[in-house]
Design a protein around this motif. Structure first.
Motif, mmCIF file in Angstrom:
data_model
loop_
_atom_site.group_PDB
_atom_site.id
_atom_site.type_symbol
_atom_site.label_atom_id
_atom_site.label_comp_id
_atom_site.label_asym_id
_atom_site.label_seq_id
_atom_site.Cartn_x
_atom_site.Cartn_y
_atom_site.Cartn_z
ATOM 1 N N ARG A 142 20.881 -28.380 7.440
ATOM 2 C CA ARG A 142 19.866 -27.833 6.808
ATOM 3 C C ARG A 142 20.442 -26.042 6.818
ATOM 4 O O ARG A 142 20.463 -25.512 6.301
ATOM 5 N N VAL A 143 21.586 -25.790 8.562
ATOM 6 C CA VAL A 143 21.772 -24.186 8.420
ATOM 7 C C VAL A 143 23.037 -24.788 8.542
ATOM 8 O O VAL A 143 23.856 -25.112 9.280
ATOM 9 N N PRO A 144 24.155 -23.797 8.389
ATOM 10 C CA PRO A 144 24.822 -23.948 8.552
ATOM 11 C C PRO A 144 25.930 -23.646 9.084
ATOM 12 O O PRO A 144 25.822 -22.469 10.284
ATOM 13 N N ALA A 145 27.208 -24.884 10.404
ATOM 14 C CA ALA A 145 26.966 -24.384 11.460
ATOM 15 C C ALA A 145 28.559 -23.437 11.837
ATOM 16 O O ALA A 145 29.219 -23.415 10.402
ATOM 17 N N SER A 146 28.491 -23.054 12.539
ATOM 18 C CA SER A 146 29.404 -21.826 13.013
ATOM 19 C C SER A 146 30.844 -22.715 14.152
ATOM 20 O O SER A 146 30.215 -24.003 14.693
#
Length: 342
Positions: A148-152
């Protein structure tokens, strides 16, 4: 093979055990209010467990003088249980996680207006929930649930601990740009998605091993790990808000303890000085070498042992009963405390 009647009794037995907590808090839906008393009249094991839960409710409320300014946990959980939507049934390995999620969901409304209360490390309540959103990601991703949170990108060759700490910090920073309610909604939705996977319901699928958080375990055990962390952080938040969060139910606590002992045994390895280790209410294990005489005996309360493994007790402060080689005992306690990443 079970007869039709026996199979029906087994099905009812399993169903009633899922309802005992709501029964103890007086929060059964109308459609279920006749099922539990009828079953308890015929099943001694469920009746004994039900009485323990009722006693726990009485203890959680405490004497009237202790309630000033603090809402009893039983009131919190009872209200949440009455308002709960229907949840999918899960297999035994996922039941502790489902219960831990339900407990935290019951607690979080008490944080309204107090999201900035310091909890643990340098986290407030909002950040602690964001951390749990990140903590569930590895298992969720392995089971096909999108983050749900963009990954780096993660640097090639990075240690899992470094990658994990970085990801947790990223998610917390991201969620502090959103409202606490949005963070809670995403955490709850991800948890619900995990509990809706086939692996949460079918033990055969959950028997497949996978490497997560530096340890290779069956998916079933990774669900227990998720339960462990969710309960630890629920307890953290409860303490910060002035609410004493109860330990997991005895059956779930036993699952946490047995998995923690296995991980501790692997961490100590076969060369460690052997210690006969016992957890109250559970079996005994030999930790370390099985080819040498026992050097010491160590016994811990199950909650204290879990808090030690979770980094919430130190080797010096955890209550214990021990005899024998103090060095061997110290080695077990220090290794247990060192395993926490929570």
């Amino acid at each position: 093979m079970a007869t039709g009647k026996e199979a029906g009794m087994t099905s009812e037995h399993d169903g009633v055990r899922d309802l005992l907590a709501a029964w103890a808090f007086g929060a059964l839906p109308p459609a279920e209010q006749e099922i539990v008393p009828r079953h308890l009249a015929e099943c001694h094991s469920c009746a004994a467990e039900a009485e323990k839960l009722r006693e726990t409710v009485r203890l959680l409320d405490g004497p009237p003088s202790s309630r000033t300014g603090v809402r009893p946990w039983s009131d919190v959980l009872s209200t949440a249980l009455r308002a709960r939507p229907a949840t999918p049934r899960v297999a035994a390995h996922a039941a502790p996680y489902a219960a831990a999620v339900a407990g935290l969901k019951a607690l979080l409304p008490e944080a309204e207006g107090r999201w900035g209360t310091p909890v643990v490390h340098d986290w407030d309540v909002h950040a602690t929930v964001a951390h749990l959103l990140a903590a569930d990601e590895p298992l969720a991703g392995r089971l096909g649930i999108a983050a749900r949170v963009p990954a780096s990108p993660v640097a090639e060759g990075a240690r899992w601990q470094d990658a994990w700490n970085r990801r947790s910090a990223e998610v917390i920073a991201h969620e502090h740009g959103r409202t606490p309610e949005e963070t809670v909604a995403d955490w709850a939705a991800q948890a619900a998605a995990l509990l809706a996977t086939p692996e949460a319901r079918e033990p055969e699928l959950a028997a497949c091993a996978t490497m997560l958080m530096g340890v290779r375990l069956p998916v079933a055990d990774h669900f227990v790990v998720r339960a462990f962390e969710a309960w630890i952080h629920t307890d953290d938040i409860g303490r910060a808000l002035g609410l004493a969060v109860p330990a997991p139910p005895a059956g779930h606590l036993g699952q946490l303890v047995r998995l923690a002992v296995r991980i501790l045994g692997l961490a100590l390895g076969p060369a460690a000085q052997p210690v006969l280790f016992a957890v109250d209410g559970e079996q005994q294990w030999v930790l370390g070498s099985e080819d040498e005489p026992i050097r010491a005996e160590l016994a811990l309360d199950p909650v204290d042992f879990c808090l030690l493994m979770g980094g919430r007790r130190t080797p010096d402060e955890v209550p214990r009963r021990a005899v024998g080689d103090e060095g061997a005992i110290r080695n077990v306690l220090e290794r247990a405390a060192s395993l926490s990443w929570l």
